[in-house]
Write a protein that holds these residues in place. Structure first.
Motif, mmCIF file in Angstrom:
data_model
loop_
_atom_site.group_PDB
_atom_site.id
_atom_site.type_symbol
_atom_site.label_atom_id
_atom_site.label_comp_id
_atom_site.label_asym_id
_atom_site.label_seq_id
_atom_site.Cartn_x
_atom_site.Cartn_y
_atom_site.Cartn_z
ATOM 1 N N UNK A 1 3.715 8.363 -6.896
ATOM 2 C CA UNK A 1 4.318 9.693 -6.810
ATOM 3 C C UNK A 1 5.570 9.788 -7.673
ATOM 4 N N UNK A 2 6.437 8.769 -7.576
ATOM 5 C CA UNK A 2 7.697 8.804 -8.313
ATOM 6 C C UNK A 2 7.462 8.728 -9.816
ATOM 7 N N UNK A 3 6.540 7.877 -10.232
ATOM 8 C CA UNK A 3 6.253 7.755 -11.664
ATOM 9 C C UNK A 3 5.664 9.048 -12.199
ATOM 10 N N UNK B 1 -1.163 7.695 -12.944
ATOM 11 C CA UNK B 1 -2.027 8.536 -12.112
ATOM 12 C C UNK B 1 -1.253 9.833 -11.895
ATOM 13 N N UNK B 2 -1.609 10.922 -12.575
ATOM 14 C CA UNK B 2 -0.745 12.120 -12.639
ATOM 15 C C UNK B 2 -0.887 13.018 -11.409
ATOM 16 N N UNK C 1 0.833 -1.206 0.000
ATOM 17 C CA UNK C 1 0.000 0.000 0.000
ATOM 18 C C UNK C 1 0.868 1.257 0.000
ATOM 19 N N UNK C 2 1.797 1.344 0.963
ATOM 20 C CA UNK C 2 2.658 2.517 1.034
ATOM 21 C C UNK C 2 3.628 2.567 -0.145
ATOM 22 N N UNK C 3 4.166 1.392 -0.510
ATOM 23 C CA UNK C 3 5.080 1.357 -1.648
ATOM 24 C C UNK C 3 4.381 1.694 -2.951
ATOM 25 N N UNK C 4 3.139 1.225 -3.093
ATOM 26 C CA UNK C 4 2.385 1.538 -4.299
ATOM 27 C C UNK C 4 2.113 3.022 -4.430
ATOM 28 N N UNK C 5 1.770 3.649 -3.299
ATOM 29 C CA UNK C 5 1.528 5.093 -3.344
ATOM 30 C C UNK C 5 2.819 5.852 -3.663
ATOM 31 N N UNK D 1 8.687 11.745 -17.208
ATOM 32 C CA UNK D 1 8.001 12.205 -18.425
ATOM 33 C C UNK D 1 6.730 11.431 -18.746
ATOM 34 N N UNK D 2 6.614 10.189 -18.282
ATOM 35 C CA UNK D 2 5.402 9.401 -18.558
ATOM 36 C C UNK D 2 4.368 9.583 -17.448
#
Length: 223
Positions: free
Chosen positions: A167-169, A179-180, A159-163, A173-174
């Motif tokens: 954020x990092x993604x 989820x922007x 859960x925390x890692x996914x969030x 540029x992508x």
């Protein structure tokens, strides 16, 4: 379906699980609005709130879906007539809880947090961003629930890692294709949210739908 949703909401409200995300929500709102937001910056504050509260929304959805013991869930599935209804009721209940929490996040700064009332357009955009945030959070919470990840420790890490991964993604540029979160925060701070709100909404809702579809499929495959 409606009765089953009410049953799940009632069980969640009676459990201690509800207090955990509520405390997290209130703590984050206190931090957000510890000082009054100056006039003209209300939309920026709402954008940051919607993005950062995804974690709280995910936590709330996970807690609701984990509330029922396996035997009680089996009874619910039997009473519902088919498994799909029980799965759908759980997701609707999680969305309802997160809608209530988003309402608090939107309404509280109107009482204390903003130095001036936001413009109607900014308020509408803030509401839209929180709807996007609660949608993404619900999907993330569902995919990390005990029904998908049986280990509580692994579930919380994912859960925390996914969030954090979202954020990092979103910084890359992508990011606009994921989820922007960071793009909508930047756009709101730069006064350009109106220009990106449509593609931001489309990307977020696409990944939300993909996550919920995956959750439903995994639930149907689980014993």
């Amino acid at each position: 379906m409606i009765h089953l949703v009410r049953f799940k909401l009632s069980a969640y409200a009676r459990s201690h699980r509800l207090f955990q995300p509520m405390i997290g929500l209130l703590m984050m709102l206190v931090i957000f609005y510890s000082t009054l937001t100056p006039p003209g910056k209300e939309l920026s504050a709402y954008a940051d709130s919607a993005g950062l509260l995804i974690l709280v929304f995910a936590w709330a959805a996970r807690g609701l879906l984990d509330t029922e013991p396996p035997t009680q869930r089996l009874i619910s599935m039997t009473a519902a007539g088919r498994p799909g209804r029980e799965i759908g009721a759980g997701l609707l209940a999680a969305l309802t809880v997160n809608l209530g929490m988003a309402t608090i996040a939107i309404g509280l700064p109107l009482i204390h947090g903003f130095a001036a009332m936001p413009a109607p357009a900014d308020l509408a955009s803030g509401i839209a961003l929180h709807v996007l945030g609660l949608s993404a959070g619900t999907a993330l919470g569902a995919l990390t629930s005990r029904l998908i990840l049986t280990s509580p420790a692994v579930s919380m890490l994912v859960l925390f890692g996914g969030y954090l991964a979202l954020l990092l993604i979103s910084l890359t540029p992508v990011g606009r294709l994921s989820v922007p979160i960071m793009p909508w925060m930047r756009a709101a701070n730069d006064g350009l949210l109106d220009e990106v709100l449509l593609p931001v909404s489309a990307a977020t809702l696409f990944w939300t739908a993909a996550g919920l579809t995956l959750y439903v499929r995994l639930r149907r495959l689980s014993p």
